[in-house]
Design a protein around this motif. Structure first.
Motif: not given
Length: 63
Positions: A18-42
């Motif tokens: 569920e957590r990963l799916a939410r983040v992927l949705t945010r990335i796909d919609s442009g709500d998360y950029g590369f930096s935010e996605a990297g921070d989340w993964l970290h």
């Protein structure tokens, strides 16, 4: 594996999915950029890996 441990593993995997799916949705919609996605993964990657490792342990025991 006990029933309680099995329930815990299932809950961990469900939560990780569920957590990963939410983040992927945010990335796909442009709500998360590369930096935010990297921070989340970290920050959260260990939780997902831990859930997958628990699931793998369960699968190996079931085989």
């Amino acid at each position: 594996m006990t029933s309680a441990k099995k329930s815990k593993v299932i809950a961990e995997v469900d939560s990780a999915i569920e957590r990963l799916a939410r983040v992927l949705t945010r990335i796909d919609s442009g709500d998360y950029g590369f930096s935010e996605a990297g921070d989340w993964l970290h920050n959260c990657g260990d939780d997902i890996v831990g859930a997958l490792e628990s699931a793998l342990e369960y699968v190996k025991e079931a085989a």
